[in-house]
Design a protein around this motif. Structure first.
Motif, short mmCIF file in Angstrom:
data_model
loop_
_atom_site.label_atom_id
_atom_site.label_comp_id
_atom_site.label_asym_id
_atom_site.label_seq_id
_atom_site.Cartn_x
_atom_site.Cartn_y
_atom_site.Cartn_z
N GLU A 1 -48.34 -14.44 -32.84
CA GLU A 1 -47.31 -15.36 -33.35
C GLU A 1 -45.93 -14.71 -33.21
OE1 GLU A 1 -46.43 -18.88 -34.48
OE2 GLU A 1 -48.32 -18.44 -35.51
N VAL A 2 -44.98 -15.46 -32.60
CA VAL A 2 -43.62 -14.95 -32.40
C VAL A 2 -42.79 -15.21 -33.64
CG1 VAL A 2 -41.52 -15.13 -31.02
CG2 VAL A 2 -43.75 -15.29 -29.90
N LEU A 3 -42.20 -14.14 -34.18
CA LEU A 3 -41.35 -14.27 -35.36
C LEU A 3 -39.87 -14.33 -35.00
CD1 LEU A 3 -43.16 -11.72 -37.72
CD2 LEU A 3 -43.47 -14.19 -37.60
N ALA A 4 -39.51 -13.67 -33.90
CA ALA A 4 -38.11 -13.68 -33.45
C ALA A 4 -38.07 -13.39 -31.96
CB ALA A 4 -37.29 -12.64 -34.22
N VAL A 5 -37.12 -14.02 -31.26
CA VAL A 5 -36.99 -13.82 -29.82
C VAL A 5 -35.54 -14.06 -29.41
CG1 VAL A 5 -37.62 -16.22 -29.32
CG2 VAL A 5 -37.87 -14.49 -27.54
N PRO B 1 -41.28 -16.88 -47.28
CA PRO B 1 -40.30 -17.17 -46.23
C PRO B 1 -40.08 -15.95 -45.32
CG PRO B 1 -39.46 -17.75 -48.42
CD PRO B 1 -40.69 -16.92 -48.62
N VAL B 2 -39.69 -16.24 -44.07
CA VAL B 2 -39.34 -15.18 -43.12
C VAL B 2 -37.83 -15.20 -42.92
CG1 VAL B 2 -39.59 -14.35 -40.75
CG2 VAL B 2 -41.55 -15.35 -41.93
N GLU B 3 -37.21 -14.02 -43.02
CA GLU B 3 -35.76 -13.91 -42.85
C GLU B 3 -35.46 -12.84 -41.80
OE1 GLU B 3 -32.25 -13.40 -46.03
OE2 GLU B 3 -33.34 -11.54 -45.66
N SER C 1 -35.83 -18.04 -34.15
CA SER C 1 -36.83 -17.63 -35.16
C SER C 1 -37.69 -18.84 -35.47
CB SER C 1 -36.15 -17.10 -36.42
OG SER C 1 -35.13 -17.99 -36.85
N PRO C 2 -38.72 -19.07 -34.64
CA PRO C 2 -39.51 -20.30 -34.74
C PRO C 2 -40.36 -20.42 -36.00
CG PRO C 2 -40.47 -18.78 -33.15
CD PRO C 2 -39.16 -18.21 -33.54
N VAL C 3 -40.68 -19.30 -36.63
CA VAL C 3 -41.54 -19.33 -37.82
C VAL C 3 -40.70 -19.15 -39.07
CG1 VAL C 3 -43.46 -18.22 -39.02
CG2 VAL C 3 -43.51 -18.43 -36.53
N LYS C 4 -40.80 -20.10 -39.99
CA LYS C 4 -40.01 -20.05 -41.23
C LYS C 4 -40.78 -19.46 -42.40
CE LYS C 4 -36.76 -21.96 -38.92
NZ LYS C 4 -35.69 -21.07 -38.38
N ARG C 5 -42.11 -19.56 -42.37
CA ARG C 5 -42.94 -19.03 -43.44
C ARG C 5 -44.22 -18.45 -42.85
NH1 ARG C 5 -41.26 -20.96 -48.39
NH2 ARG C 5 -43.23 -20.47 -49.38
N VAL C 6 -44.74 -17.40 -43.48
CA VAL C 6 -46.00 -16.81 -43.04
C VAL C 6 -46.92 -16.61 -44.24
CG1 VAL C 6 -45.07 -15.63 -41.01
CG2 VAL C 6 -45.07 -14.46 -43.22
N LYS C 7 -48.21 -16.60 -43.96
CA LYS C 7 -49.20 -16.38 -45.01
C LYS C 7 -49.51 -14.89 -45.09
CE LYS C 7 -52.51 -19.33 -45.11
NZ LYS C 7 -53.76 -20.06 -44.74
#
Length: 217
Positions: A176-180, A108-110, A127-133
């Motif tokens: 990939e945008v993680l936060a904006v 998860p991304v926090e 924060s469009p991405v909730k999980r990353v590999k």
């Protein structure tokens, strides 16, 4: 990261009837597999697994405690659950982990902190991405990926390429945008053009039709 031990047992049957009976007894069907490893059909204690999900420890290393295996450390690869009931699990996939080899897993991304653009300038954090590999050694798997957003002003963003974590590689696009942080879209700004369009359409409908040209005699 600590290793969580789950109570398991061998699965000695198959088919809907057997699976239904096992679930009624509190067991969830599962499979344990890996490279150079024959798949093993097992069952996991449903209450223990539900507790693991409830405490959001799905990225932790799991010790399946298989008696006939010298080592049964795994990560959760997939969980099939009821669409409406989060505490009803249909099947779990466990992938074998070698502690001396890298593993690829989703975490998860926090976001951490309150952005300047939100606190002082009326912005909104997205924060469009909730999980990353990610790829790392099993002992380096984080419970979550924490992104500090406190320095972001309106118009600022954090991409995958901006995040550097020791011993961990993010296996996503660098763009990939993680936060904006952006300015909110005001309802009146959206409604105004629509209203103006409606007025123009109404005016056109209310205007009298032009008189037909007189015929030449």
């Amino acid at each position: 990261m600590d290793i969580i031990k789950l109570k398991t047992r061998s699965r000695n049957g198959s088919g809907k009837s057997y699976t239904r009976k096992a679930r009624m007894q509190g067991w969830v069907p599962a499979i344990y597999y890996g490279r150079n490893h024959e798949p093993v059909n097992i069952e996991v204690d449903g209450k223990e697994f539900e507790a693991l999900v409830r405490t959001r420890k799905l990225t932790h290393l799991i010790d399946l405690g298989l008696q006939d295996k010298d080592e049964s450390i795994a990560v959760i690869r997939e969980v099939q659950r009821h669409v409406l009931k989060d505490n009803v699990f249909f099947h779990i996939d466990f992938q074998k982990v070698a502690m001396n080899e890298k593993v690829t897993i989703q975490v998860p991304v926090e976001t951490v902190g309150l952005p300047i653009g939100v606190k002082d300038n009326g912005g909104v954090l997205g924060s469009p991405v909730k999980r990353v590999k990610i790829e790392c050694m099993p002992s380096d798997i984080p419970e979550k990926l924490s992104i500090d957003v406190s320095a972001l002003d309106v118009g600022d963003s954090i991409h995958v390429r901006d995040v550097v974590i020791p011993n961990i590689v993010i296996k996503e696009s660098p763009d990939e945008v993680l936060a904006v942080v952006t300015l909110p879209t005001r309802e009146e700004d959206v409604a105004k053009p629509a209203a103006e369009g409606a007025v123009e359409a109404g005016a056109a409908a209310a205007a009298p039709a032009a008189a037909p040209a007189a015929e030449k005699k």
